[in-house]
Write an enzyme that holds these catalytic residues in place. Structure first.
Site, PDB file in Angstrom:
ATOM      1  N   GLN A 197       0.859  -1.181   0.000  1.00 38.41           N
ATOM      2  CA  GLN A 197       0.000   0.000   0.000  1.00 38.41           C
ATOM      3  C   GLN A 197       0.899   1.237   0.000  1.00 38.41           C
ATOM      4  O   GLN A 197       1.394   1.670   1.037  1.00 38.41           O
ATOM      5  CB  GLN A 197      -0.923  -0.015   1.214  1.00 38.41           C
ATOM      6  CG  GLN A 197      -1.736  -1.299   1.344  1.00 38.41           C
ATOM      7  CD  GLN A 197      -2.768  -1.455   0.242  1.00 38.41           C
ATOM      8  OE1 GLN A 197      -3.697  -0.661   0.126  1.00 38.41           O
ATOM      9  NE2 GLN A 197      -2.631  -2.501  -0.562  1.00 38.41           N
ATOM     10  N   ALA A 238     -11.885   2.769   3.461  1.00 40.92           N
ATOM     11  CA  ALA A 238     -10.847   1.908   2.889  1.00 40.92           C
ATOM     12  C   ALA A 238      -9.979   2.660   1.885  1.00 40.92           C
ATOM     13  O   ALA A 238     -10.187   3.840   1.601  1.00 40.92           O
ATOM     14  CB  ALA A 238     -11.492   0.691   2.234  1.00 40.92           C
ATOM     15  N   HIS A 239      -9.006   1.936   1.340  1.00 41.01           N
ATOM     16  CA  HIS A 239      -8.021   2.556   0.449  1.00 41.01           C
ATOM     17  C   HIS A 239      -8.652   3.100  -0.832  1.00 41.01           C
ATOM     18  O   HIS A 239      -9.571   2.531  -1.389  1.00 41.01           O
ATOM     19  CB  HIS A 239      -6.885   1.591   0.115  1.00 41.01           C
ATOM     20  CG  HIS A 239      -7.312   0.281  -0.474  1.00 41.01           C
ATOM     21  ND1 HIS A 239      -6.478  -0.794  -0.568  1.00 41.01           N
ATOM     22  CD2 HIS A 239      -8.493  -0.140  -0.996  1.00 41.01           C
ATOM     23  CE1 HIS A 239      -7.111  -1.808  -1.129  1.00 41.01           C
ATOM     24  NE2 HIS A 239      -8.337  -1.426  -1.399  1.00 41.01           N
ATOM     25  N   ASN A 240      -8.121   4.246  -1.234  1.00 48.97           N
ATOM     26  CA  ASN A 240      -8.490   4.924  -2.482  1.00 48.97           C
ATOM     27  C   ASN A 240      -9.931   5.422  -2.528  1.00 48.97           C
ATOM     28  O   ASN A 240     -10.445   5.764  -3.594  1.00 48.97           O
ATOM     29  CB  ASN A 240      -8.226   4.025  -3.696  1.00 48.97           C
ATOM     30  CG  ASN A 240      -6.745   3.795  -3.927  1.00 48.97           C
ATOM     31  OD1 ASN A 240      -6.187   2.809  -3.447  1.00 48.97           O
ATOM     32  ND2 ASN A 240      -6.097   4.714  -4.622  1.00 48.97           N
ATOM     33  N   SER A 258     -11.966   2.116  -3.104  1.00 49.81           N
ATOM     34  CA  SER A 258     -12.156   2.794  -4.392  1.00 49.81           C
ATOM     35  C   SER A 258     -13.569   3.306  -4.619  1.00 49.81           C
ATOM     36  O   SER A 258     -13.975   3.538  -5.767  1.00 49.81           O
ATOM     37  CB  SER A 258     -11.745   1.872  -5.553  1.00 49.81           C
ATOM     38  OG  SER A 258     -10.373   1.533  -5.435  1.00 49.81           O
TER      39      SER A 258
END
Length: 337
Positions: A197, A238-240, A258
């Site tokens: 990450q 969460a990520h992005n 995302s």
């Protein structure tokens, strides 16, 4: 401390109906207010509390027409007017002296702005930059090369990992973790292997993040919380993920990777949102909804979420099923089935 109704009306720009010399010594909700205190009324669902309140005066909207015994101050925004009065009667605000506490660990390369307050046992890693008038609370951690803007308040025991970007006037409450690794794994030869990450978290100006909320760093690029967003306690981002300007997210919501969330979106508590979808501007999502596809605008509810009117209709149908089954049994009985 006391203020007359005349003084309060002048300060709020409101129209007074009542004794201008009446003294107000406090402010409270309709249900808790007593003689000598002022309250506010904006929503018809609280009309019962309004009729029973013991408050001496009430901030009300300009078109207020309910007969009440209390004095009235008619203002465009009763909630805001009440808040301003509440601040006048509140205890003196706690302040933090500028400087670095002897127990804090601050790398020599760190750049501190004017009047920064670094509280006991905080850790500021190499290459970090902290803007003017920002407070870093006790036991908080600011990672390598992280940038924090001016007039921020980082409460005790907040973790801000490496290379995060925090704007100005940002508030982050205790226990929040900014920039932990996103949840990324890939099955290789029958076992899960970590996907690195390598991105960052960017939090723009005027954002507030609640206690024990987590905002994961991006796999690449950035996880982005845009200007003015307000995030409650115990939210997982969460990520992005991108969260648009002035969006509000209530507690225990989980947002998978995302997801793109637009501006001025309202998300109720315990909402779950699957990854890689888009939620358009001005969308409202009811509590405990499950979002499994792109949606845009209007009010949505249920799991999987549907437009609010449709969700209410479905609930009505379900609640009538018992009677429907009973009628079917009666028809079957008459037909000898």
């Amino acid at each position: 401390m006391s203020l007359t109704l005349k003084e309060l009306a002048n300060q709020s720009g409101g129209e007074l109906i009542g004794d201008p010399t009446l003294k107000i010594i406090g402010a409270a909700s309709l249900g808790e207010a007593t003689a000598g205190e002022i309250s506010f009324f904006t929503d018809r669902k609280y009309i019962g509390l309004l009729r029973k309140t013991r408050a001496s005066a009430i901030f009300v909207p300009p078109d207020f027409a309910e007969p009440i015994n209390a004095a009235q101050i008619r203002v465009a925004n009763p909630t805001k007017a009440f808040e301003q009065v509440l601040l006048k009667f509140a205890p003196k605000r706690i302040t933090f002296a500028p400087g670095v506490h002897p127990s804090a660990v601050v790398d020599p390369s760190v750049q501190l702005g004017e009047r920064v307050s670094i509280q006991p046992l905080a850790v500021i890693e190499a290459g970090a930059k902290i803007g003017d008038d920002t407070i870093i609370g006790p036991g908080s951690y600011v990672g390598h090369e992280t940038v924090i803007g001016s007039v921020c308040h980082i409460y005790p025991h907040v973790t801000i990992r490496e290379r995060s970007r925090i704007g100005s006037r940002v508030i982050i409450h205790s226990g929040a973790v900014i920039g932990a690794d996103g949840f990324g794994f890939e099955m290789i030869d029958g076992r899960q292997e970590k996907i690195q990450q390598l991105g960052i978290v960017q939090i723009d100006d005027d954002v507030e993040i609640g206690a024990n909320t987590t905002v994961d760093r991006a796999r690449f690029g950035r996880t982005w919380i845009q200007q003015g967003a307000k995030i409650d306690n115990l939210v997982q981002i969460a990520h992005n993920v991108v969260i648009g300007k002035n969006t509000v997210i209530a507690a225990q919501t989980g947002i998978a990777g995302s997801v793109q969330i637009g501006q001025r979106v309202l998300i109720g508590g315990q909402v779950g949102i699957i990854g890689h979808i888009e939620i358009g501007d001005n969308t409202a999502i009811g509590a405990q909804s499950g979002i499994s596809k792109n949606i845009s605008g209007g009010a949505w509810w249920a799991s999987p979420a549907v437009p609010l009117a449709e969700a209410k209709q479905q609930i009505a149908w379900i609640r009538r099923l018992g009677k429907l089954f009973g009628r079917v049994k009666e028809i079957e009985k008459k037909l000898g089935l």
